[in-house]
Design an enzyme around this catalytic site. Structure first.
Site, PDB file in Angstrom:
ATOM      1  N   ASN A 271       0.807  -1.238   0.000  1.00  0.00           N
ATOM      2  CA  ASN A 271       0.000   0.000   0.000  1.00  0.00           C
ATOM      3  C   ASN A 271       0.832   1.278   0.000  1.00  0.00           C
ATOM      4  O   ASN A 271       0.506   2.254   0.687  1.00  0.00           O
ATOM      5  CB  ASN A 271      -0.948   0.009   1.210  1.00  0.00           C
ATOM      6  CG  ASN A 271      -1.900  -1.162   1.200  1.00  0.00           C
ATOM      7  OD1 ASN A 271      -2.655  -1.348   0.254  1.00  0.00           O
ATOM      8  ND2 ASN A 271      -1.856  -1.974   2.250  1.00  0.00           N
TER       9      ASN A 271
ATOM     10  N   LYS B  35       0.265 -12.292  -1.986  1.00  0.00           N
ATOM     11  CA  LYS B  35       1.177 -11.486  -2.801  1.00  0.00           C
ATOM     12  C   LYS B  35       2.547 -11.388  -2.146  1.00  0.00           C
ATOM     13  O   LYS B  35       3.586 -11.513  -2.804  1.00  0.00           O
ATOM     14  CB  LYS B  35       0.591 -10.097  -3.018  1.00  0.00           C
ATOM     15  CG  LYS B  35       1.509  -9.150  -3.806  1.00  0.00           C
ATOM     16  CD  LYS B  35       1.942  -7.987  -2.947  1.00  0.00           C
ATOM     17  CE  LYS B  35       2.841  -7.046  -3.705  1.00  0.00           C
ATOM     18  NZ  LYS B  35       3.246  -5.878  -2.890  1.00  0.00           N
TER      19      LYS B  35
ATOM     20  N   HIS C 179      -1.329  -3.593  -9.908  1.00  0.00           N
ATOM     21  CA  HIS C 179      -1.097  -3.322 -11.334  1.00  0.00           C
ATOM     22  C   HIS C 179      -1.311  -4.574 -12.174  1.00  0.00           C
ATOM     23  O   HIS C 179      -1.963  -4.531 -13.227  1.00  0.00           O
ATOM     24  CB  HIS C 179       0.312  -2.778 -11.541  1.00  0.00           C
ATOM     25  CG  HIS C 179       0.601  -1.534 -10.774  1.00  0.00           C
ATOM     26  ND1 HIS C 179       0.001  -0.328 -11.055  1.00  0.00           N
ATOM     27  CD2 HIS C 179       1.425  -1.300  -9.719  1.00  0.00           C
ATOM     28  CE1 HIS C 179       0.437   0.594 -10.219  1.00  0.00           C
ATOM     29  NE2 HIS C 179       1.299   0.027  -9.397  1.00  0.00           N
TER      30      HIS C 179
END
Length: 289
Positions: A124, A212, A232
Site C-alpha cells: 500500500n 502477494k 497493477h
C-alpha cells in the site's frame, strides 16, 4: 476459433501509441541526475530491476465479455506469449537478479526473513517510499536480532518515510518475535529448500504475510516459478481478459494465473505488467485503447 473479443485477438491488435521515457537501470548519468527530474516523471525510481526500451504500446481498458466457462480457459499459452512478446519489444527483457540484495523493497534479498520484511514495507505504498523505508530500517538495525529486541516505536520511526508506519512496524515486530518463538532463531532459512507449497503454508500463518507477499518472496528471493499479483498486475490482466467474472479478487486472480501462465514467463510478465500498469494502463486515467 479466434474472435474479436478473445484475449489473443486483443493482444495482436495492441497499438503503439503512448511514448514512455527510457529509464536504463545501468545508466549512471540518469541515476546521478535523478534529483533534477520533475516529480511528475519520477513516479517510479530510476534504479529498477530491469532494462527498458523507448517505445509505445497500449492495452484495452476493459476485458471482453465471455461466459464463466470461457473465462476458465483463458489466458491460453498463446495469449500469454503474444502479450509477453509485445511488452518485451517496448520495455526490454527483465533483468533477473541472482545474487546480492535488490535496492527495491519488493525485490531479491539474501534472506527469506529479510525479504518478508521488505515486502511488508512495500504494501500500500509506492516503490520509492518502500525502498527508502527498507534502507532506513536496515541502517538502523543491520542485525535482525537487534530489530527483534528493539521497541516497536523504534522500528516505526525508522520506517516512517514509507507510510502506514504504525501498522507495518507492529507487523514486522510481531513477525520477528513469532519466528524466534517458533524456531529459536531470527531466521527462516530452514525453509529455503522446502517444497513451494510447504513454504506457502509456513509463511502464511504469520500476520501480514498474504498471497502477494509470499509469492514475491518465492519468486524474487527463492527463484521459484510463482506469479505475484499486485494491484497493477490485477488491473492489466483483468483488462486483457485473462480473468473474468464480477470484480475478481486479487487472490482468485493469483490462483488462476499461477495455473495458466507458463513457468518460463512468470518472472518476466510480473515485472512487465507492473511497469505497463504504472505508465499506461493505470487506474484513474488509463491510456490504453
Amino acid at each position: 476459433m479466434e474472435t474479436p473479443t478473445s484475449p489473443h485477438f486483443i493482444a495482436k491488435k495492441i497499438k503503439k501509441e503512448v511514448e514512455i521515457p527510457s529509464l536504463l537501470s545501468n545508466n549512471k548519468e540518469n541515476i546521478a541526475n535523478q534529483s533534477s527530474i520533475s516529480a511528475r516523471r519520477r513516479k517510479t525510481p530510476i534504479k529498477i530491476e530491469y532494462e527498458e526500451k523507448e517505445e509505445k504500446i497500449t492495452f484495452p481498458k476493459k476485458g471482453p465479455k465471455l461466459t464463466s466457462e470461457e473465462w476458465k480457459l483463458l489466458p491460453t499459452e498463446e495469449d500469454t506469449r503474444a502479450v509477453h512478446k509485445e511488452l518485451v519489444k517496448m520495455y526490454g527483457k527483465p533483468f533477473k537478479r541472482v545474487s546480492g540484495d535488490s535496492t527495491n523493497a519488493c525485490g531479491r534479498k539474501r534472506g527469506i526473513l529479510d525479504a518478508s520484511i521488505s515486502v511488508i514495507l512495500s504494501q500500500n505504498t509506492s516503490n520509492n517510499n518502500s525502498s527508502r523505508a527498507s534502507a532506513s530500517l536496515r541502517r538502523k538495525f543491520p542485525d535482525l536480532d537487534d530489530m527483534r529486541k528493539a521497541e516497536t516505536e523504534e522500528i516505526e520511526e525508522a520506517i516512517r518515510s514509507g507510510g502506514l508506519a504504525k501498522i507495518k512496524s507492529k507487523r514486522i515486530h510481531e513477525l520477528l518475535k513469532d519466528v524466534y518463538k517458533d524456531f529459536g532463531v531470527t531466521s527462516l532459512e530452514h525453509l529455503r529448500d522446502r517444497p513451494t507449497e510447504e513454504i506457502k503454508t509456513a509463511l502464511g500463518k504469520y500476520k501480514g504475510m498474504g498471497p502477494k507477499t509470499i509469492s514475491c518472496v518465492l519468486m524474487f528471493t527463492l527463484g521459484r516459478d510463482d506469479f505475484p499479483v499486485d494491484t497493477h498486475v490485477h488491473r492489466v490482466s483483468t483488462r486483457l481478459g485473462w480473468v473474468g467474472g464480477p470484480s475478481p479478487s486479487r487472490e482468485k486472480t493469483y490462483q488462476h494465473l499461477n495455473e495458466k501462465i507458463p513457468d518460463d514467463l512468470k518472472y518476466d510478465l510480473h515485472v512487465l505488467l507492473i511497469k505497463h500498469g504504472r505508465h499506461i494502463c493505470d487506474a484513474q486515467r488509463p491510456k490504453c485503447a
